[in-house]
Design an enzyme around this catalytic site. Structure first.
Site, PDB file in Angstrom:
ATOM      1  N   ASP A  23      43.023  52.513  50.549  1.00 13.40           N
ATOM      2  CA  ASP A  23      41.950  51.689  49.841  1.00 13.40           C
ATOM      3  C   ASP A  23      41.093  51.004  51.143  1.00 13.40           C
ATOM      4  OD1 ASP A  23      40.516  49.839  48.632  1.00 13.40           O
ATOM      5  OD2 ASP A  23      42.043  48.718  47.712  1.00 13.40           O
ATOM      6  N   GLU A 187      37.855  54.303  42.695  1.00 10.19           N
ATOM      7  CA  GLU A 187      38.797  53.448  42.739  1.00 10.19           C
ATOM      8  C   GLU A 187      39.416  53.168  41.373  1.00 10.19           C
ATOM      9  OE1 GLU A 187      36.670  50.098  44.514  1.00 10.19           O
ATOM     10  OE2 GLU A 187      36.638  51.250  46.464  1.00 10.19           O
ATOM     11  N   ASP A 211      37.665  45.448  37.918  1.00  2.53           N
ATOM     12  CA  ASP A 211      38.029  45.196  39.364  1.00  2.53           C
ATOM     13  C   ASP A 211      37.063  44.263  39.925  1.00  2.53           C
ATOM     14  OD1 ASP A 211      38.210  45.236  41.765  1.00  2.53           O
ATOM     15  OD2 ASP A 211      38.015  47.593  42.075  1.00  2.53           O
TER      16      ASP A 211
HETATM   17  P1  ADP Z   1      38.078  44.171  47.677  1.00  4.18           P
HETATM   18  O1  ADP Z   1      38.427  45.120  46.959  1.00  4.18           O
HETATM   19  O2  ADP Z   1      36.554  43.585  47.717  1.00  4.18           O
HETATM   20  O3  ADP Z   1      38.345  44.483  49.256  1.00  4.18           O
HETATM   21  P2  ADP Z   1      40.428  42.350  46.990  1.00  4.18           P
HETATM   22  O4  ADP Z   1      40.779  43.140  45.632  1.00  4.18           O
HETATM   23  O5  ADP Z   1      41.271  42.292  48.018  1.00  4.18           O
HETATM   24  O6  ADP Z   1      38.861  42.723  47.491  1.00  4.18           O
HETATM   25  O7  ADP Z   1      40.122  41.051  46.409  1.00  4.18           O
HETATM   26  C1  ADP Z   1      39.824  39.889  47.435  1.00  4.18           C
HETATM   27  C2  ADP Z   1      39.391  38.515  46.886  1.00  4.18           C
HETATM   28  O8  ADP Z   1      40.580  38.113  46.003  1.00  4.18           O
HETATM   29  C3  ADP Z   1      39.252  37.406  47.748  1.00  4.18           C
HETATM   30  O9  ADP Z   1      38.023  36.635  47.238  1.00  4.18           O
HETATM   31  C4  ADP Z   1      40.439  36.699  47.433  1.00  4.18           C
HETATM   32  O10 ADP Z   1      40.021  35.158  47.698  1.00  4.18           O
HETATM   33  C5  ADP Z   1      40.804  36.846  45.944  1.00  4.18           C
HETATM   34  N1  ADP Z   1      42.073  36.527  45.748  1.00  4.18           N
HETATM   35  C6  ADP Z   1      43.224  36.767  46.541  1.00  4.18           C
HETATM   36  N2  ADP Z   1      44.437  36.150  46.187  1.00  4.18           N
HETATM   37  C7  ADP Z   1      44.085  35.512  45.076  1.00  4.18           C
HETATM   38  C8  ADP Z   1      44.636  34.526  44.192  1.00  4.18           C
HETATM   39  N3  ADP Z   1      46.043  34.207  44.388  1.00  4.18           N
HETATM   40  N4  ADP Z   1      43.810  33.906  43.419  1.00  4.18           N
HETATM   41  C9  ADP Z   1      42.755  33.871  43.397  1.00  4.18           C
HETATM   42  N5  ADP Z   1      41.823  34.898  44.198  1.00  4.18           N
HETATM   43  C10 ADP Z   1      42.499  35.489  45.034  1.00  4.18           C
HETATM   44 MG    MG Z   2      38.917  46.704  45.996  1.00  2.00          MG
END
Ligand code: ADP
Ligand code: MG
Length: 630
Positions: A23, A187, A211
């Protein structure tokens, strides 16, 4: 199938043919494999014991490159050499991102508005493909360590709305990292696979994949039947996500804390720290009802210590409008899919931001309390699904077909710069479609086929994917040739285009490498690329268009006069010629307004008798769809 080989030096057996699932996220990236013991997908952790690799790259001026958690501190310490959100730039030209440039703390280079963007760090230039390859290399490396084997093959996921150029760029990044990218998977499809949906051939379900990541939001509606995944619709916002939650908190703190405001005014660099603090608050509020901290800021002449607090209730009030926007997107996606909420059997929650309670509640409410799949870790679920897909490709599972959808219409440019759609948006992939065209000029033997992607009528507003010439068409009167253009969109969303003149059989098969993708040679010389192309001149473009149209009209007019000499009065012919001369002069002078004026005058004048005289063949030739010749 895994290939077993023997390392003669060490006398050990090695499974060589692992295919990993990756990913490659905007905020975070992960790699996953199928655990041999449990048969279940699992994300692989690095030496920091974390499975998540923040998609951050630090380009140390001394030449060292750090990725992930190691790079993160440099967002504050050395922002101009620390790259984040590079996924947003994949397959994009400067024109595509120009307006968003202020969002990046690093330098996005404007060398030639139509070519791929580059990022400057020190005196070096990097393409997004290259930068993404550093993240992929890190993931490859950690997989190799965990498996104690070489990893050369991968499945990489991309958002369902990624266009050909973005998919190609992702492939190129894999290649540059030494990975053979066997499949690019959407995705939402990967997330469904992680929950085991579609693995049972009997199953028939309509699901929604919600998502919400760090900076992007996607909603996809999928239909799963007989092990086939079909994306019915997608919607979302490429600039909406958890980062906006963080910003809302920062703004709230600033608005209610004059001391903090003063501090930030004096030391703007503290903003990044404050944002990280806000993210901590947000994460903590996913499990507790209250957050408080001391914001300690050490600056040259003072140490400030400010107490910052936030309750879950208040946090939810702050982010409510943002969550509401995602629900609007869900509504649109349902409408596009032609479905009602009751038609959805299950909802899958993906992305770190779906841990926020309000998000879960609102999504549940919107989809009418349907089964909400959030048992798997929302940050990992896409990578886990990619590993399942890798396993399918390795031949370890029964045949499961993956069917995706093309998010934007694909078509070619027809006369006057118009978009003619051949494969409409939301068509199932793989997809094949063809359409017939003809010529606009007598004896035309060359035709330029320009391929575009997008929803606007004017191709200029759409994205050009590539172009090629159909040559050697035998001379025929305008309107006679039957030119069939066929589009073949393969399972990876890569487009192949062919053109054939049906009367003569002349044909050309061309694989359209998206213009923003890179060829092998380009990959090699990437570092050497310099900034030499001048900025594209918008006025020049519209002038060219006026000229083309003027030439077309002059041509049609002279053909018309020639054919109908006997039916026209001398005055009509002379006056027409006068207007043609004026238009010719305006075209040579290159003054757009004059061209348009002369064009209109000629048009208005000839209209008076053209309608009277036009015979059927000419009507066909002038009104039929024609491809612009060259
Ligand atoms: P991407 O798909 O854009 O790479 P992710 O799915 O990894 O991103 O999500 C990242 C986001 O999730 C960030 O904004 C992070 O702050 C948020 N995040 C991660 N853990 C938590 C949590 N426990 N509560 C709220 N938001 C969270
Ligand atoms: Mg993602």
């Amino acid at each position: 199938m895994a290939i077993i080989s023997i390392n003669i030096k060490e006398g050990t057996l090695k499974r060589e043919d692992y295919i990993v699932g990756i990913d490659l996220g905007t905020t975070n990236s992960l790699v996953a494999i199928i655990d041999k013991e449990t048969g279940k997908p699992m994300a692989i952790e690095g030496k920091d014991k974390e499975v998540i690799v923040p998609s951050i790259i630090y380009l140390n001026p001394n030449g060292e490159i750090l990725v992930g958690n190691e790079a993160k501190p440099f967002l504050i310490a050395d922002p101009s050499n620390t790259i984040f959100s590079v996924k947003r730039l994949m397959g994009k030209s400067y024109n595509d991102v120009a307006k968003k440039e202020s969002l990046f703390s690093y330098r996005v280079i404007d060398d030639n508005t139509e070519s791929l963007v580059k990022i400057q760090s020190g005196n070096k230039f990097y393409t997004p493909i290259e930068l993404s390859s550093y993240i992929l290399k890190e993931l490859k490396h950690r997989a190799e360590k965990a498996l104690t084997a070489k990893v050369n093959k991968a499945v990489i996921t991309v958002p369902a709305y990624f266009n050909d150029a973005q998919r190609q760029a992702t492939r190129d990044a894999g290649k540059l990292a030494g990975l053979d990218v066997l499949r690019i998977v959407n995705e939402p499809t990967a997330a469904s696979l992680a929950y085991g949906l579609g693995l049972n051939q009997e199953e028939q379900k309509t699901i929604a994949v919600y998502d919400l990541g760090g900076g992007t939001f996607d909603i996809s509606i999928l239909n799963i039947h007989s092990g086939i995944f079909e994306v019915l619709s997608t919607h979302g916002d490429t600039h909406l996500g958890g980062d906006d939650f963080d910003k809302a908190i920062v703004n709230y703190w600033l608005d209610n804390n004059p001391k903090l405001k003063d501090l930030l005014k004096a030391y703007p660099s503290q903003l990044q720290n404050l944002r990280l603090m806000a993210e901590d608050a947000k994460k903590q509020l996913s499990t507790s009802l209250h957050f408080e901290t001391n914001f300690i800021s050490r600056n040259a002449d003072q140490i400030s210590n400010l107490e910052l607090t936030l309750s879950r209730k208040l946090f939810e009030q702050l982010v409510q409008p943002i969550v509401a926007l995602t629900i609007q997107s869900c509504q649109q996606a349902m409408k596009d899919a032609g479905l009602q909420n009751k038609d959805i059997n299950e909802v899958i929650m993906v992305g770190g931001s779906t841990r926020v309670n309000l998000v879960k509640e609102e999504v549940k409410k919107f989809f009418n309390k349907k089964i909400l799949n959030n048992s798997l870790n929302p940050d990992e679920v896409v990578a886990l699904g990619a590993a399942v897909e890798a396993d399918i490709l390795a031949g370890n599972r029964k045949d499961i077909l993956l069917l995706d959808v093309t998010p934007l219409s694909l078509g070619i440019e027809t006369l006057g710069g118009l978009m003619d759609v051949i494969i409409p948006r939301n068509s199932k992939v793989p997809q094949r479609a063809a359409r017939e065209y003809t010529t606009s000029k007598d004896g035309q033997s060359n035709l330029r086929i320009s391929i575009y992607q997008g929803e606007r009528d004017n191709v200029e507003f759409n994205r050009k994917l590539g172009e090629f010439d159909l040559t050697g068409v035998p001379g025929m009167p305008a309107g006679m040739p039957k030119i069939q253009i066929s589009f073949m969109l393969d399972a990876d969303g890569i487009l192949k285009v062919s053109a054939k003149e049906l009367r003569s059989g002349v044909e050309q098969h061309i694989d359209v490498k998206p213009q923003y993708g890179l060829t092998d040679e380009e990959l090699e010389t990437m570092l050497l690329d310099s900034l030499q192309n001048a900025k594209e001149d918008m006025n020049f473009r519209s002038l060219q268009e006026a000229k083309t149209e003027a030439e077309q009209l002059m041509y049609a007019t002279s053909r018309f006069i020639e054919k109908n000499q006997n039916e026209l009065s001398d005055v009509e012919i002379d006056t027409t010629n006068h207007f043609v001369e004026q238009l010719k002069k305006a075209t040579t002078d290159g003054n757009k307004d004059q061209i348009l004026k002369a064009h209109e005058e000629l048009n208005d004048f000839t209209k008076t008798f053209a309608e009277r005289l036009m015979d059927k063949a000419i009507v066909m030739a002038l009104k039929g769809k024609t491809i612009d010749g060259n």
